[in-house]
Scaffold this motif. Structure first.
Motif, short mmCIF file in Angstrom:
data_model
loop_
_atom_site.label_atom_id
_atom_site.label_comp_id
_atom_site.label_asym_id
_atom_site.label_seq_id
_atom_site.Cartn_x
_atom_site.Cartn_y
_atom_site.Cartn_z
N ARG B 73 43.88 58.22 31.94
CA ARG B 73 43.38 58.84 33.16
C ARG B 73 42.03 58.24 33.54
NH1 ARG B 73 44.74 63.45 30.33
NH2 ARG B 73 42.64 64.28 30.38
N LYS B 74 41.25 57.93 32.53
CA LYS B 74 39.94 57.31 32.78
C LYS B 74 40.14 55.94 33.44
CE LYS B 74 35.58 56.62 30.40
NZ LYS B 74 34.87 56.58 29.13
N PHE B 75 41.16 55.22 32.98
CA PHE B 75 41.47 53.92 33.58
C PHE B 75 41.78 54.10 35.06
CE2 PHE B 75 44.79 51.05 35.09
CZ PHE B 75 44.15 49.82 34.94
N PHE B 76 42.62 55.10 35.39
CA PHE B 76 42.99 55.28 36.79
C PHE B 76 41.84 55.83 37.63
CE2 PHE B 76 47.30 54.81 35.14
CZ PHE B 76 47.81 53.92 36.09
N ALA B 77 40.94 56.55 36.98
CA ALA B 77 39.80 57.11 37.73
C ALA B 77 38.72 56.07 37.98
CB ALA B 77 39.22 58.29 36.96
N PHE B 78 38.43 55.23 37.00
CA PHE B 78 37.25 54.35 37.10
C PHE B 78 37.56 52.86 37.24
CE2 PHE B 78 35.80 58.12 34.70
CZ PHE B 78 34.87 58.59 35.62
N VAL B 79 38.66 52.42 36.68
CA VAL B 79 38.95 50.98 36.70
C VAL B 79 39.93 50.63 37.82
CG1 VAL B 79 39.87 49.04 35.34
CG2 VAL B 79 38.51 50.81 34.23
N TYR B 80 40.99 51.42 37.94
CA TYR B 80 42.04 51.09 38.90
C TYR B 80 41.54 50.93 40.35
CZ TYR B 80 45.99 51.40 41.97
OH TYR B 80 46.87 51.16 42.99
N PRO B 81 40.66 51.83 40.85
CA PRO B 81 40.22 51.67 42.25
C PRO B 81 39.57 50.31 42.52
CG PRO B 81 39.62 53.84 41.45
CD PRO B 81 40.11 53.07 40.26
N LYS B 82 38.74 49.83 41.58
CA LYS B 82 38.09 48.51 41.77
C LYS B 82 39.09 47.39 41.57
CE LYS B 82 33.70 50.32 40.09
NZ LYS B 82 32.86 50.43 38.91
N LEU B 83 40.00 47.60 40.64
CA LEU B 83 41.05 46.60 40.38
C LEU B 83 41.91 46.42 41.63
CD1 LEU B 83 42.30 45.03 37.88
CD2 LEU B 83 43.94 46.90 37.75
N LYS B 84 42.21 47.54 42.27
CA LYS B 84 43.03 47.51 43.49
C LYS B 84 42.30 46.74 44.58
CE LYS B 84 45.40 50.68 46.69
NZ LYS B 84 44.95 50.06 47.93
N SER B 199 38.95 49.85 28.48
CA SER B 199 37.66 49.17 28.59
C SER B 199 37.15 49.36 30.02
CB SER B 199 37.78 47.69 28.24
OG SER B 199 38.74 47.07 29.05
N ASP B 200 35.85 49.33 30.20
CA ASP B 200 35.31 49.57 31.54
C ASP B 200 35.65 48.39 32.47
OD1 ASP B 200 33.53 47.50 31.03
OD2 ASP B 200 31.94 48.85 30.41
N TYR B 201 35.34 48.57 33.75
CA TYR B 201 35.79 47.57 34.72
C TYR B 201 35.22 46.18 34.44
CZ TYR B 201 36.97 45.12 38.95
OH TYR B 201 37.46 44.19 39.83
N GLU B 202 33.96 46.13 34.06
CA GLU B 202 33.33 44.81 33.84
C GLU B 202 34.06 44.04 32.74
OE1 GLU B 202 31.20 43.35 35.81
OE2 GLU B 202 31.46 45.17 37.01
N ASN B 203 34.37 44.72 31.67
CA ASN B 203 35.09 44.05 30.57
C ASN B 203 36.54 43.77 30.94
OD1 ASN B 203 33.05 43.79 28.57
ND2 ASN B 203 33.14 45.99 28.27
N PHE B 204 37.14 44.70 31.68
CA PHE B 204 38.52 44.49 32.12
C PHE B 204 38.60 43.30 33.06
CE2 PHE B 204 42.62 45.67 34.06
CZ PHE B 204 43.33 45.97 32.91
N LYS B 205 37.58 43.16 33.89
CA LYS B 205 37.53 42.04 34.84
C LYS B 205 37.45 40.70 34.08
CE LYS B 205 34.98 40.33 38.77
NZ LYS B 205 34.00 40.56 39.79
N LYS B 206 36.63 40.67 33.04
CA LYS B 206 36.52 39.43 32.24
C LYS B 206 37.88 39.07 31.64
CE LYS B 206 31.78 40.22 30.81
NZ LYS B 206 30.96 40.82 29.76
N LEU B 207 38.56 40.08 31.16
CA LEU B 207 39.89 39.87 30.56
C LEU B 207 40.87 39.33 31.62
CD1 LEU B 207 41.50 42.59 28.35
CD2 LEU B 207 42.82 41.56 30.14
#
Lengths: 120, 217
Positions: B73-84, B199-207
């Motif tokens: 849920r944390k992924f969809f709340a904080f990472v997914y919006p920026k990923l989208k 992982s938070d967005y910054e780390n997910f982005k690097k991945l």
């Protein structure tokens, strides 16, 4: 020199022998259950990285990167307690009582789901 | 008396060692060894998967997830919006969500079934929002009544819920999850590589950048 480097890597990757300890807790006592209920959760940890709950014959991993699986164990326990007619609040400290009672926000969302999810 | 090694010979050994180590590092960074180390993971899209993004995206991310998992849920709340905003809407990434039940609880299984059925045959946005906001709603009687209402009102949803389609899908997901020896969620599978946990967005982005670069090579 390369052999020395490889040997150093091999030594650093050696895992210490597990020193696992477990702790059991009967949640039925904490929640004023009217009947006997299987709500004994056992929490085990090796003190380093691996830790897990054992409940109802299943292990629920609970590691630093997979802490979410702790939720699954807690939900199983919560359901067992509710089905047995136990209180929804822990005697000694507050427990997540939202398992069956919904917040106003959730009620509103539920109404929106009902109204807006089907095409017909 | 032992034979003395002349100083120039020692320097030669040191230079040779540096050369070999540099070569190994270069191969690893270039993905040469990584390509050999990545074994093929047999994971494919299913028509009941919850998919965000275009089929023509450069990179597909498979995600094993469930609503009772707080880090999902944390992924969809904080990472997914920026990923989208940054990747999915620009056709770079397709996110394929495979709901997986780790509880074997009938309320949870029914909630995953209705989620995939509504995603396929209805409008998923509000239901997804509710389950993300309050996952424990699945234990509420009103939620069970709602599922019954949907089954009664929509023949496609009814067929999906009662005809075995969604049951088979949920079972298939857990079998795949177990066959990969996974124990918790969220799990991301990208380019045949398994990434465990949040992982938070910054780390997910690097991945993502690393995997996009791997794909484009």
């Amino acid at each position: 020199m390369i052999m020395m480097v490889l040997a150093a890597i091999a030594v650093s990757c050696d895992k210490d022998e597990d020193t696992e300890t477990c702790d059991s807790e009967d949640l039925a006592e904490d929640f004023s259950c009217p009947v006997d209920v299987d709500a004994i959760a056992t929490f085990c940890t090796d003190g380093v990285s691996d830790s897990y709950y054992t409940y109802n014959g299943n292990d629920y991993m609970c590691t630093g990167v997979e802490a979410s699986t702790c939720d699954n164990a807690l939900i199983q326990l919560g359901v067992a307690l509710i089905e047995a007619g136990c209180g929804t609040k822990k005697n000694s400290e507050s427990f997540d009582s939202g398992l069956i009672e919904l917040s106003q926000m959730a009620e509103n969302l539920l109404a929106e789901v009902r109204a807006e999810s089907l095409y017909n | 008396m032992g034979k003395r090694i002349k100083k120039p010979t020692i320097w030669l050994y040191i230079l040779l060692a540096i050369f070999i180590i540099t070569t190994i590092v270069w191969y690893i960074n270039d993905g040469f060894l990584e390509k050999k180390l990545r074994t093929k993971i047999d994971i494919q899209e299913h028509e009941l998967d919850i998919v965000y993004g275009s089929d023509s995206a450069d990179l597909t991310i498979f995600l094993f997830s469930n609503y009772s998992c707080s880090f999902c849920r944390k992924f969809f709340a904080f990472v997914y919006p920026k990923l989208k905003e940054e990747y999915i809407d620009h056709g770079k990434i397709k996110l394929v969500v495979k709901p997986v039940d780790l509880t074997n609880n009938k309320n949870v299984i029914n909630s995953l079934k209705i989620a995939v059925c509504i995603n396929e045959y209805g409008k998923f946005e509000k239901l997804n929002k509710l389950l993300l906001f309050e996952p424990k709603v699945v234990y509420n009687e009103e939620f069970s009544n709602l599922i019954d209402e949907f089954i009664e009102k929509d023949i496609f949803v009814a067929e999906c819920m009662l005809g075995g389609e969604s049951d088979e899908y949920i079972v298939e997901n857990i079998l795949k999850f177990q066959s990969l020896k996974l124990t918790g969620t969220p799990i991301f599978i990208i380019n045949n590589k398994i990434y465990k946990g949040y992982s938070d967005y910054e780390n997910f982005k690097k991945l993502i950048e690393k995997e996009l670069s791997y794909t484009l090579h």
